[in-house]
Scaffold this motif. Structure first.
Motif, PDB file in Angstrom:
ATOM      1  N   ASP A   1      35.710  38.738  42.700  1.00 30.59           N
ATOM      2  CA  ASP A   1      35.394  40.036  43.296  1.00 30.59           C
ATOM      3  C   ASP A   1      36.662  40.721  43.814  1.00 30.59           C
ATOM      4  O   ASP A   1      36.821  41.933  43.679  1.00 30.59           O
ATOM      5  N   ARG A   2      37.572  39.946  44.374  1.00 31.82           N
ATOM      6  CA  ARG A   2      38.849  40.513  44.825  1.00 31.82           C
ATOM      7  C   ARG A   2      39.628  41.111  43.653  1.00 31.82           C
ATOM      8  O   ARG A   2      40.208  42.192  43.779  1.00 31.82           O
ATOM      9  N   LEU A   3      39.636  40.408  42.532  1.00 34.54           N
ATOM     10  CA  LEU A   3      40.354  40.923  41.360  1.00 34.54           C
ATOM     11  C   LEU A   3      39.734  42.222  40.849  1.00 34.54           C
ATOM     12  O   LEU A   3      40.446  43.125  40.417  1.00 34.54           O
ATOM     13  N   VAL A   4      38.427  42.292  40.908  1.00 31.33           N
ATOM     14  CA  VAL A   4      37.735  43.518  40.493  1.00 31.33           C
ATOM     15  C   VAL A   4      38.120  44.663  41.419  1.00 31.33           C
ATOM     16  O   VAL A   4      38.466  45.759  40.954  1.00 31.33           O
ATOM     17  N   LYS A   5      38.072  44.415  42.712  1.00 29.33           N
ATOM     18  CA  LYS A   5      38.338  45.466  43.698  1.00 29.33           C
ATOM     19  C   LYS A   5      39.814  45.854  43.772  1.00 29.33           C
ATOM     20  O   LYS A   5      40.141  47.034  43.831  1.00 29.33           O
ATOM     21  N   ILE A   6      40.692  44.870  43.785  1.00 34.39           N
ATOM     22  CA  ILE A   6      42.120  45.127  43.997  1.00 34.39           C
ATOM     23  C   ILE A   6      42.845  45.485  42.703  1.00 34.39           C
ATOM     24  O   ILE A   6      43.667  46.400  42.672  1.00 34.39           O
ATOM     25  N   GLN A   7      42.538  44.761  41.635  1.00 39.51           N
ATOM     26  CA  GLN A   7      43.293  44.910  40.392  1.00 39.51           C
ATOM     27  C   GLN A   7      42.533  45.660  39.302  1.00 39.51           C
ATOM     28  O   GLN A   7      43.087  45.921  38.235  1.00 39.51           O
ATOM     29  N   GLY A   8      41.253  45.938  39.532  1.00 38.37           N
ATOM     30  CA  GLY A   8      40.468  46.633  38.519  1.00 38.37           C
ATOM     31  C   GLY A   8      40.132  45.777  37.306  1.00 38.37           C
ATOM     32  O   GLY A   8      39.851  46.293  36.227  1.00 38.37           O
ATOM     33  N   ILE A   9      40.151  44.464  37.489  1.00 35.95           N
ATOM     34  CA  ILE A   9      39.788  43.555  36.388  1.00 35.95           C
ATOM     35  C   ILE A   9      38.338  43.835  35.997  1.00 35.95           C
ATOM     36  O   ILE A   9      37.470  43.964  36.856  1.00 35.95           O
ATOM     37  N   VAL A  10      38.099  43.923  34.711  1.00 37.09           N
ATOM     38  CA  VAL A  10      36.749  44.178  34.203  1.00 37.09           C
ATOM     39  C   VAL A  10      36.055  42.846  33.948  1.00 37.09           C
ATOM     40  O   VAL A  10      36.620  41.952  33.314  1.00 37.09           O
ATOM     41  N   VAL A  11      34.847  42.734  34.457  1.00 41.06           N
ATOM     42  CA  VAL A  11      34.032  41.543  34.226  1.00 41.06           C
ATOM     43  C   VAL A  11      32.984  41.915  33.195  1.00 41.06           C
ATOM     44  O   VAL A  11      32.169  42.812  33.417  1.00 41.06           O
ATOM     45  N   ASN A  12      33.028  41.236  32.058  1.00 42.88           N
ATOM     46  CA  ASN A  12      32.051  41.464  30.994  1.00 42.88           C
ATOM     47  C   ASN A  12      31.858  40.173  30.222  1.00 42.88           C
ATOM     48  O   ASN A  12      32.418  39.135  30.589  1.00 42.88           O
ATOM     49  N   ARG A  13      31.087  40.230  29.173  1.00 42.99           N
ATOM     50  CA  ARG A  13      30.788  38.987  28.445  1.00 42.99           C
ATOM     51  C   ARG A  13      32.024  38.397  27.773  1.00 42.99           C
ATOM     52  O   ARG A  13      32.023  37.231  27.384  1.00 42.99           O
ATOM     53  N   PHE A  14      33.090  39.188  27.636  1.00 45.19           N
ATOM     54  CA  PHE A  14      34.321  38.701  27.021  1.00 45.19           C
ATOM     55  C   PHE A  14      35.293  38.100  28.038  1.00 45.19           C
ATOM     56  O   PHE A  14      36.228  37.404  27.666  1.00 45.19           O
ATOM     57  N   THR A  15      35.094  38.374  29.333  1.00 43.50           N
ATOM     58  CA  THR A  15      36.021  37.886  30.361  1.00 43.50           C
ATOM     59  C   THR A  15      35.397  36.905  31.354  1.00 43.50           C
ATOM     60  O   THR A  15      36.120  36.143  31.983  1.00 43.50           O
ATOM     61  N   ILE A  16      34.098  36.923  31.503  1.00 48.91           N
ATOM     62  CA  ILE A  16      33.454  36.168  32.579  1.00 48.91           C
ATOM     63  C   ILE A  16      33.705  34.660  32.496  1.00 48.91           C
ATOM     64  O   ILE A  16      33.954  34.015  33.516  1.00 48.91           O
ATOM     65  N   HIS A  17      33.694  34.074  31.310  1.00 47.47           N
ATOM     66  CA  HIS A  17      33.875  32.628  31.193  1.00 47.47           C
ATOM     67  C   HIS A  17      35.262  32.198  31.685  1.00 47.47           C
ATOM     68  O   HIS A  17      35.389  31.257  32.472  1.00 47.47           O
ATOM     69  N   ARG A  18      36.284  32.896  31.240  1.00 44.10           N
ATOM     70  CA  ARG A  18      37.644  32.528  31.643  1.00 44.10           C
ATOM     71  C   ARG A  18      37.892  32.841  33.114  1.00 44.10           C
ATOM     72  O   ARG A  18      38.619  32.103  33.789  1.00 44.10           O
ATOM     73  N   LEU A  19      37.299  33.908  33.596  1.00 41.54           N
ATOM     74  CA  LEU A  19      37.424  34.217  35.025  1.00 41.54           C
ATOM     75  C   LEU A  19      36.755  33.132  35.864  1.00 41.54           C
ATOM     76  O   LEU A  19      37.318  32.673  36.859  1.00 41.54           O
ATOM     77  N   LEU A  20      35.561  32.732  35.479  1.00 49.51           N
ATOM     78  CA  LEU A  20      34.860  31.674  36.218  1.00 49.51           C
ATOM     79  C   LEU A  20      35.637  30.361  36.183  1.00 49.51           C
ATOM     80  O   LEU A  20      35.766  29.686  37.209  1.00 49.51           O
ATOM     81  N   ALA A  21      36.138  30.016  35.011  1.00 47.76           N
ATOM     82  CA  ALA A  21      36.897  28.766  34.874  1.00 47.76           C
ATOM     83  C   ALA A  21      38.118  28.788  35.785  1.00 47.76           C
ATOM     84  O   ALA A  21      38.346  27.859  36.576  1.00 47.76           O
ATOM     85  N   THR A  22      38.895  29.838  35.699  1.00 46.96           N
ATOM     86  CA  THR A  22      40.131  29.922  36.466  1.00 46.96           C
ATOM     87  C   THR A  22      39.857  29.995  37.962  1.00 46.96           C
ATOM     88  O   THR A  22      40.497  29.300  38.760  1.00 46.96           O
ATOM     89  N   ALA A  23      38.903  30.816  38.351  1.00 52.30           N
ATOM     90  CA  ALA A  23      38.575  30.959  39.768  1.00 52.30           C
ATOM     91  C   ALA A  23      38.072  29.645  40.356  1.00 52.30           C
ATOM     92  O   ALA A  23      38.411  29.293  41.494  1.00 52.30           O
ATOM     93  N   THR A  24      37.294  28.908  39.600  1.00 54.63           N
ATOM     94  CA  THR A  24      36.749  27.639  40.101  1.00 54.63           C
ATOM     95  C   THR A  24      37.842  26.577  40.198  1.00 54.63           C
ATOM     96  O   THR A  24      37.872  25.791  41.151  1.00 54.63           O
ATOM     97  N   VAL A  25      38.761  26.557  39.249  1.00 54.31           N
ATOM     98  CA  VAL A  25      39.898  25.632  39.323  1.00 54.31           C
ATOM     99  C   VAL A  25      40.730  25.934  40.572  1.00 54.31           C
ATOM    100  O   VAL A  25      41.069  25.031  41.343  1.00 54.31           O
TER     101      VAL A  25
END
Length: 143
Positions: free
Chosen positions: A53-77
């Motif tokens: 959520d911080r990346l979305v708000k601060i950096q404008g990262i788009v969360v979609n079906r093409f990014t969510i898996h890698r975002l979840l993996a990295t954020a959880t690590v």
């Protein structure tokens, strides 16, 4: 949170978290796999949500079906390493998440840089996100 309106459209500007193809595994199945094999605390998953959520708000990262898996993996690590006393190697996490080690390492560096290395979360912020997650779970269970 900013994540509620997850887009189904690829970002105009390619993200390092964007997959070239539509992942075959559902987000739910991916999260269940991480929950099973990461053995991290429940708080890690809340923290991962906060980081994304911080990346979305601060950096404008788009969360979609093409990014969510890698975002979840990295954020959880990142959250497991920050919160938990014991965690696995990046090789283990990469294997669990279906990524190459070099790829996960690169995503983690990028993620931390985008967060400006600020991974601490106040008890108030954590509590607010935890409450939202619990309400969402309760709503799903009532259906």
């Amino acid at each position: 949170t900013a994540l509620i309106g997850m887009s189904d459209v690829p970002a105009q500007t390619p993200s390092p978290f964007q997959s070239a193809t539509d992942p075959k595994v559902t987000v739910e199945a991916y999260m269940q796999r991480m929950q099973k094999y990461f053995n991290c605390s429940d708080a890690c998953h809340i923290m991962a949500l906060i980081y994304i959520d911080r990346l979305v708000k601060i950096q404008g990262i788009v969360v979609n079906r093409f990014t969510i898996h890698r975002l979840l993996a990295t954020a959880t690590v990142v959250s497991a390493k920050f919160l938990d006393d014991q965690y696995y190697s990046n090789k283990w996490y990469a294997d669990v998440c279906g990524l190459k080690l070099k790829q996960l390492n690169s995503l983690e560096r990028c993620f931390m840089s985008l967060l400006r290395w600020k991974v601490a979360v106040s008890p108030e912020e954590f509590g607010a996100y935890q409450s939202q997650v619990l309400r969402a779970v309760q709503t799903v269970q009532e259906k």
